[in-house]
Design an enzyme around this catalytic site. Structure first.
Site: not given
Length: 620
Positions: A331, A164, A138, A166, A360, A143-144
């Site tokens: 993905d 949290g 964090n 980032d 994947e 920006n949490d």
């Protein structure tokens, strides 16, 4: 490269458009384009109340309005723009008329392309570090939490909650990542994921053009890419073309009834991925797999829709050009429409010939995985431009090799025989190999929290053919005592102020954890300068008595890698390796910095991996 958001007009266009236009045009995607692109035909999506009833016009000598596409939903309008070869940067104004009355205008910026940015993809000279951003560090507590976002509270005690981590936290640890020996950085998805629960994982995007505010901004992501590359670290973007989040704005008000598969109604996928290769598969089973949804909160995108297909291709090109990323991890690769995936990979590789995309395909059958790689001759004629695939078959075989007792058909023979299937791949040296990732038990847990077996895994994946990837925390022996994604994706210790243990500095780590970290650092930094490991030839020998051996070699160097899985020391005879040993007389132990004479046998300590660089008397 020009800063797309340095000018107020462009910034407002990306997030809410200019205030004067906001009542009519709420969205414009992509928010801009560039000159001198191979992909110079851009289909701009415009969204706003009844915008489909308006007539667009533009006055430009550099851009031509090729087509206006109206769809079932009057809140959408698609404009096909052709950017001419001689075009220069401009703020293209598009005017909208109701009959002869001009209702509004919008600016579509066209920027000059910055060809100085390197977009050479990752390859077998690289080692990837995979991070789940919410769980790493964090760097910016401000920006949490955002009151206007659905999953808006930090709760580190909740496995499925936001913790949290980032982009700034990752940027602040680039030196740590580089010092460990990593040269590429793969982040789990970072686009906006404004979902009610489990939003931290990132695989249910609600905005394809915006970084999730809880990670940072678009500009911060581009800055991270630039700073990483300055340190010699490539950045790989995790993308999803198969589905989005149910809270995505275009799911709530789609352009037409077929924008989402099964007419926006949840029907679960069958997960029968082999229907792509099966010569006897029914059309019913093919459709049940491709058109079905993963879960109700992940609507399945219909890539057979022409506007959807264009939207997704352009979004990928936009992020590459804007951010400077040099690779993509895709993905759920086999789940979208396979013909679209061929078009998508071809479009990316045409624009960026040196780029790398890894797909994947979570199958343990190499015949299934190899189907998707570029250069593979498939019986059904399917062609792909996908450069790399994730080597799940080797991952599973190696895990079994370590934890099974040695027998005729168990133990080392599993990975020996799986490697023999490399004849199925167009380019096995371009596969991504890994001991674990964000969706499976951590490797330390897989090998029953045995540090010696963990080190054997580090050696194997660092010296085997392919492109190694390690999950954050493997370097300090992180494990998951309980099952579940939230446990697997646990916080890196030291990433938060007040953490009792700091894995970055080493404070509070056990002696075993410190030893694993130093072992990782030494191994990966040695690998950096070893072309023989990057692209050298490979010869393996059938395992005997719990010992498995392979060689990597080129004209300059020969490396012998041995694994002794026995608990006790083994006196290992070398006669079977005569074809590779030849007149070599000495073997330098890379990890221990000692040299032994090759006198017909080697004493191999129990549960140890060895990397030997071979030499002759005159080259000691």
């Amino acid at each position: 490269m020009k800063n797309l958001f340095s000018r107020p007009v462009a910034l407002l266009l990306l997030f809410s458009l200019q205030t004067v236009f906001a009542q009519i045009i709420e969205r414009m995607e992509p928010p801009n384009w560039w000159t001198d692109m191979e992909h110079n035909s851009v289909e701009v999506l415009l969204y706003g109340e009844n915008i489909g009833s308006l007539a667009p016009q533009l006055n430009s000598k550099q851009v031509r309005l090729e087509q206006t596409i109206r769809v079932e939903n009057p809140n959408y309008l698609f404009l096909k723009l052709i950017i001419l070869p001689e075009a220069k940067a401009e703020d293209l104004r598009i005017h909208f008329y109701d009959k002869k009355k001009k209702i509004t205008s919008v600016v579509f910026p066209i920027y000059e392309r910055d060809r100085s940015i390197s977009r050479k993809g990752f390859d077998s000279s690289d080692v990837m570090y995979l991070i789940t951003p919410d769980r790493f560090a964090n760097g910016d507590p401000s920006n949490d939490e955002f009151a206007d976002m659905k999953d808006n509270k930090i709760n580190r005690s909740d496995d499925g909650g936001r913790h949290g981590g980032d982009l700034l936290g990752i940027e602040n640890r680039l030196d740590y990542i580089f010092d460990l020996g990593f040269t590429a950085l793969w982040l789990n998805p970072i686009l906006e994921n404004d979902m009610y629960i489990n939003s931290y994982h990132g695989y249910a995007a609600t905005d394809f053009y915006r970084i999730d505010a809880r990670y940072g901004t678009n500009e911060q992501y581009r800055l991270l890419c630039a700073k990483a590359q300055q340190k010699g670290i490539k950045v790989i973007m995790d993308m999803i073309l198969n589905h989005c989040g149910s809270e995505h704005w275009f799911v709530k008000d789609p352009p037409n009834k077929d924008w989402i598969n099964n007419k926006n109604t949840y029907v679960q996928t069958s997960h029968r991925r082999t229907t792509h290769q099966d010569p006897y598969a029914s059309e019913y089973d093919k459709k049940a797999f491709v058109d079905g949804w993963f879960v109700e909160t992940m609507p399945d995108l219909n890539q057979k829709d022409a506007q959807m297909a264009n939207y997704l291709i352009q979004n990928t090109l936009w992020w590459i050009e804007y951010s400077g990323v040099t690779g993509i991890r895709m993905d759920t690769y086999p789940y979208p429409d396979k013909d679209f995936m061929s078009d998508w990979t071809s479009a990316v590789m045409k624009e960026y010939p040196d780029f790398t995309i890894v797909g994947e395909e979570w199958s343990l059958n190499p015949a299934v995985v190899s189907f998707w790689q570029r250069g593979k001759t498939n019986k059904n004629g399917y062609l792909s431009s996908l450069t790399s695939v994730m080597d799940f078959p080797i991952q599973d075989a190696f895990k079994q090799a370590l934890i099974e007792k040695e027998n005729w058909n168990t133990g080392w023979i599993k990975v020996y025989e799986m490697l023999g299937n490399d004849h199925l791949y167009a380019d096995p040296f371009n596969l991504v190999i890994f001991p674990d990732n964000h969706d499976m038990d951590r490797f330390y847990t897989q090998v029953n929290n045995d540090a010696d077996l963990l080190k054997m895994g580090l050696v194997y994946f660092a010296t085997m053919r392919g492109i190694p990837q390690f999950y954050y925390g493997t370097e300090i022996g992180m494990k998951n005592d309980l099952p579940g994604h939230g446990q697997i994706r646990s916080d890196f210790p030291g990433g938060w102020t007040g953490d009792a243990v700091d894995g970055f500095s080493g404070r509070g780590l056990s002696s075993i954890e410190k030893d694993i970290k130093e072992f990782t650092r030494k191994l990966l930094n040695w690998r950096k300068s070893k072309p023989v490991i990057h692209r050298g030839n490979l010869i393996q020998f059938a395992p005997e008595n719990g010992v498995y051996t392979f060689f990597r070699y080129n004209d300059e160097e020969t490396i012998m890698v041995l694994f002794n899985k026995n608990d006790e020391m083994v006196e290992h005879k070398l006669s079977k390796y005569e074809e590779m040993l030849g007149d070599f007389t000495h073997a330098a132990n890379i990890m221990r910095e000692t040299t032994v004479r090759l006198d017909g046998k080697l004493n191999l300590s129990g549960k140890k991996a060895y990397i030997f660089s071979l030499s002759k008397d005159d080259k000691k």
